[in-house]
Design an enzyme around this catalytic site. Structure first.
Site, PDB file in Angstrom:
ATOM      1  N   ARG A  57       0.798  -1.221   0.000  1.00  0.00           N
ATOM      2  CA  ARG A  57       0.000   0.000   0.000  1.00  0.00           C
ATOM      3  C   ARG A  57       0.836   1.281   0.000  1.00  0.00           C
ATOM      4  O   ARG A  57       0.523   2.227  -0.703  1.00  0.00           O
ATOM      5  CB  ARG A  57      -0.852   0.020   1.266  1.00  0.00           C
ATOM      6  CG  ARG A  57      -2.288  -0.120   0.965  1.00  0.00           C
ATOM      7  CD  ARG A  57      -3.117  -0.053   2.190  1.00  0.00           C
ATOM      8  NE  ARG A  57      -4.375  -0.712   1.846  1.00  0.00           N
ATOM      9  CZ  ARG A  57      -5.345  -0.926   2.689  1.00  0.00           C
ATOM     10  NH1 ARG A  57      -5.220  -0.559   3.939  1.00  0.00           N
ATOM     11  NH2 ARG A  57      -6.439  -1.503   2.296  1.00  0.00           N
ATOM     12  N   GLU A 139      -8.638   0.514  16.380  1.00  0.00           N
ATOM     13  CA  GLU A 139      -7.782   1.490  15.722  1.00  0.00           C
ATOM     14  C   GLU A 139      -7.139   2.471  16.702  1.00  0.00           C
ATOM     15  O   GLU A 139      -6.126   3.082  16.396  1.00  0.00           O
ATOM     16  CB  GLU A 139      -8.616   2.235  14.666  1.00  0.00           C
ATOM     17  CG  GLU A 139      -7.739   2.738  13.553  1.00  0.00           C
ATOM     18  CD  GLU A 139      -8.497   3.053  12.288  1.00  0.00           C
ATOM     19  OE1 GLU A 139      -9.404   2.288  11.912  1.00  0.00           O
ATOM     20  OE2 GLU A 139      -8.165   4.063  11.667  1.00  0.00           O
ATOM     21  N   SER A 155      -7.597  -5.324  10.184  1.00  0.00           N
ATOM     22  CA  SER A 155      -8.094  -4.580  11.346  1.00  0.00           C
ATOM     23  C   SER A 155      -9.406  -5.136  11.879  1.00  0.00           C
ATOM     24  O   SER A 155      -9.649  -5.077  13.088  1.00  0.00           O
ATOM     25  CB  SER A 155      -8.229  -3.102  11.016  1.00  0.00           C
ATOM     26  OG  SER A 155      -9.032  -2.962   9.888  1.00  0.00           O
TER      27      SER A 155
HETATM   28  C1  LIG Z   1     -13.659   3.129   4.153  1.00  0.00           C
HETATM   29  C2  LIG Z   1     -12.978   2.102   5.024  1.00  0.00           C
HETATM   30  C3  LIG Z   1     -12.901   0.784   4.620  1.00  0.00           C
HETATM   31  C4  LIG Z   1     -12.303  -0.166   5.431  1.00  0.00           C
HETATM   32  N1  LIG Z   1     -12.231  -1.466   5.017  1.00  0.00           N
HETATM   33  C5  LIG Z   1     -11.703  -2.385   5.811  1.00  0.00           C
HETATM   34  C6  LIG Z   1     -11.675  -3.760   5.431  1.00  0.00           C
HETATM   35  O1  LIG Z   1     -12.140  -4.123   4.351  1.00  0.00           O
HETATM   36  N2  LIG Z   1     -11.127  -4.655   6.276  1.00  0.00           N
HETATM   37  C7  LIG Z   1     -10.581  -4.277   7.480  1.00  0.00           C
HETATM   38  O2  LIG Z   1     -10.095  -5.122   8.211  1.00  0.00           O
HETATM   39  N3  LIG Z   1     -10.575  -2.977   7.854  1.00  0.00           N
HETATM   40  C8  LIG Z   1     -11.122  -2.037   7.069  1.00  0.00           C
HETATM   41  N4  LIG Z   1     -11.115  -0.728   7.451  1.00  0.00           N
HETATM   42  C9  LIG Z   1     -10.568  -0.374   8.769  1.00  0.00           C
HETATM   43  C10 LIG Z   1     -11.581  -0.765   9.870  1.00  0.00           C
HETATM   44  O3  LIG Z   1     -12.887  -0.476   9.429  1.00  0.00           O
HETATM   45  C11 LIG Z   1     -11.315   0.044  11.122  1.00  0.00           C
HETATM   46  O4  LIG Z   1      -9.983  -0.077  11.472  1.00  0.00           O
HETATM   47  C12 LIG Z   1     -12.164  -0.490  12.261  1.00  0.00           C
HETATM   48  O5  LIG Z   1     -13.533  -0.308  11.971  1.00  0.00           O
HETATM   49  C13 LIG Z   1     -11.824   0.226  13.543  1.00  0.00           C
HETATM   50  O6  LIG Z   1     -12.715  -0.217  14.559  1.00  0.00           O
HETATM   51  P1  LIG Z   1     -12.738   0.504  15.936  1.00  0.00           P
HETATM   52  O7  LIG Z   1     -13.850  -0.137  16.725  1.00  0.00           O
HETATM   53  O8  LIG Z   1     -11.373   0.514  16.515  1.00  0.00           O
HETATM   54  O9  LIG Z   1     -13.052   2.033  15.615  1.00  0.00           O
HETATM   55  P2  LIG Z   1     -14.378   2.672  15.011  1.00  0.00           P
HETATM   56  O10 LIG Z   1     -15.095   1.711  14.136  1.00  0.00           O
HETATM   57  O11 LIG Z   1     -13.949   3.993  14.456  1.00  0.00           O
HETATM   58  O12 LIG Z   1     -15.258   2.887  16.319  1.00  0.00           O
HETATM   59  C14 LIG Z   1     -14.964   3.890  17.259  1.00  0.00           C
HETATM   60  C15 LIG Z   1     -16.301   4.292  17.860  1.00  0.00           C
HETATM   61  O13 LIG Z   1     -16.059   5.184  18.939  1.00  0.00           O
HETATM   62  C16 LIG Z   1     -17.010   6.221  18.869  1.00  0.00           C
HETATM   63  N5  LIG Z   1     -16.448   7.380  19.564  1.00  0.00           N
HETATM   64  C17 LIG Z   1     -15.471   8.233  19.159  1.00  0.00           C
HETATM   65  N6  LIG Z   1     -15.238   9.151  20.102  1.00  0.00           N
HETATM   66  C18 LIG Z   1     -16.065   8.901  21.121  1.00  0.00           C
HETATM   67  C19 LIG Z   1     -16.297   9.503  22.400  1.00  0.00           C
HETATM   68  N7  LIG Z   1     -15.589  10.559  22.815  1.00  0.00           N
HETATM   69  N8  LIG Z   1     -17.234   8.963  23.192  1.00  0.00           N
HETATM   70  C20 LIG Z   1     -17.941   7.860  22.807  1.00  0.00           C
HETATM   71  N9  LIG Z   1     -17.767   7.237  21.606  1.00  0.00           N
HETATM   72  C21 LIG Z   1     -16.836   7.756  20.794  1.00  0.00           C
HETATM   73  C22 LIG Z   1     -17.215   6.477  17.384  1.00  0.00           C
HETATM   74  O14 LIG Z   1     -18.418   7.113  17.126  1.00  0.00           O
HETATM   75  C23 LIG Z   1     -17.192   5.028  16.855  1.00  0.00           C
HETATM   76  O15 LIG Z   1     -18.454   4.432  16.872  1.00  0.00           O
HETATM   77  C24 LIG Z   1     -11.730   0.230   6.666  1.00  0.00           C
HETATM   78  C25 LIG Z   1     -11.812   1.559   7.077  1.00  0.00           C
HETATM   79  C26 LIG Z   1     -12.410   2.507   6.256  1.00  0.00           C
HETATM   80  C27 LIG Z   1     -12.479   3.938   6.733  1.00  0.00           C
END
Ligand SMILES: Cc1cc2nc3c(=O)[nH]c(=O)nc-3n(C[C@H](O)[C@H](O)[C@H](O)COP(=O)(O)OP(=O)(O)OC[C@H]3O[C@@H](n4cnc5c(N)ncnc54)[C@H](O)[C@@H]3O)c2cc1C
Length: 262
Positions: A57, A139, A155
């Site tokens: 990438r 993340e 991820s």
């Molecule tokens: C367009 C796109 C495509 C992707 N495709 C893939 C894929 O095909 N395969 C893969 O493995 N990964 C993929 N990824 C990466 C993967 O989606 C993310 O890394 C993963 O969803 C992260 O999950 P998370 O729960 O850590 O964070 P998030 O999904 O970002 O969740 C964090 C949550 O915390 C909440 N939040 C933030 N601040 C606060 C606060 N102060 N108080 C309360 N809540 C809060 C947010 O609203 C959110 O709901 C992709 C990412 C993107 C952007």
């Protein structure tokens, strides 16, 4: 920060500093045979990496970025998929059609885009940080599984595996009631207004994008210091990112320093 090599390059949205994220054009398309082309329809990745379009990438993102910086456009030609488009890649197909592009008949304009945060709170293998009671998964966490250049799709698996591990740990070591409330939330402080946030995005894209150098990082840092009151907590976060990038003088994965690249 990992940069996705191929977001849909929508000139109007890219010029509008207040616009939201660009739609992604999945890398699975290149796995299915799509090719990156320059403005003269020449293969963009030829001769740069043995895997050409399937190079890592960061390599692809840099090539696309550098080409755009020269003022040329970059195209992803997936016309060979023809009528299979809507069924095989419905999301990208819909995004293209929504912007007047027919990917079965014409190449798709693409640009790199900030995509994934590889870093964050340092955790152990069960999602705990060194701060008692503070845990992180996903993340926001830095548990070491991604190194400096996440492989696509790792991820979601990370979220499952480490979410499960942390859940197990928390169930085994439930936090006693007395400890709850020991942390108080005082808020982020002032936030950047939409105009300032838009400027911050441009500043960081130029200085902290797929290709970086000491001079650009220094200049962006200085500007943030000079205008710190405008950027609020987002400015402080940006300063931390710049400091980290300045401290890492070598290129590593998605962090690429053209002034010290080896
Ligand atoms: C367009 C796109 C495509 C992707 N495709 C893939 C894929 O095909 N395969 C893969 O493995 N990964 C993929 N990824 C990466 C993967 O989606 C993310 O890394 C993963 O969803 C992260 O999950 P998370 O729960 O850590 O964070 P998030 O999904 O970002 O969740 C964090 C949550 O915390 C909440 N939040 C933030 N601040 C606060 C606060 N102060 N108080 C309360 N809540 C809060 C947010 O609203 C959110 O709901 C992709 C990412 C993107 C952007």
């Amino acid at each position: 920060m990992q940069f996705h090599p191929t977001a849909l390059a929508l000139p109007a949205r890219m010029q509008d500093r207040h616009a939201g994220p660009l739609p992604l054009v999945t890398e699975a398309l290149r796995g299915a045979g799509a090719r990156l082309l320059d403005d003269q329809s020449r293969p963009l990745m030829a001769g740069l990496h043995p895997l050409a379009d399937l190079a890592p990438r960061d390599v692809v993102a840099r090539r696309v970025w550098e080409t755009l910086q020269r003022g040329d456009r970059v195209w992803l030609d997936a016309t060979a998929l023809g009528d299979a488009w809507p069924e095989r890649f419905p999301t990208v197909h819909a995004a293209c059609r929504a912007h007047g592009i027919d990917p079965a008949r014409e190449p798709i304009p693409v640009t790199p885009a900030a995509h994934f945060h590889m870093g964050g709170l340092a955790t152990d293998n069960d999602g705990s940080t060194r701060v008692r009671g503070l845990h992180a998964v996903g993340e926001v966490a830095c548990n070491g599984v991604h190194g400096a250049n996440r492989l696509a799709s790792n991820s979601l698996l990370e979220g499952l595996v480490f979410g499960h591990r942390l859940g197990r740990r928390m169930a085994a070591h439930a936090v006693p009631r007395a400890v709850r409330g020991a942390y108080s939330w005082t808020g982020h402080g002032n936030a950047a207004d939409p105009q300032a946030l838009a400027h911050l995005r441009v500043l960081l894209w130029d200085a902290l994008g797929p290709v970086r150098d000491g001079q650009g990082l220094r200049a962006a840092h200085q500007r943030l210091q000079d205008e710190s009151s405008a950027y609020g907590w987002q400015g402080r976060l940006a300063t931390r990112l710049l400091n980290a990038a300045r401290a890492r003088g070598i290129s590593l994965g998605a962090h690429y320093r053209r002034d010290t690249a080896t």
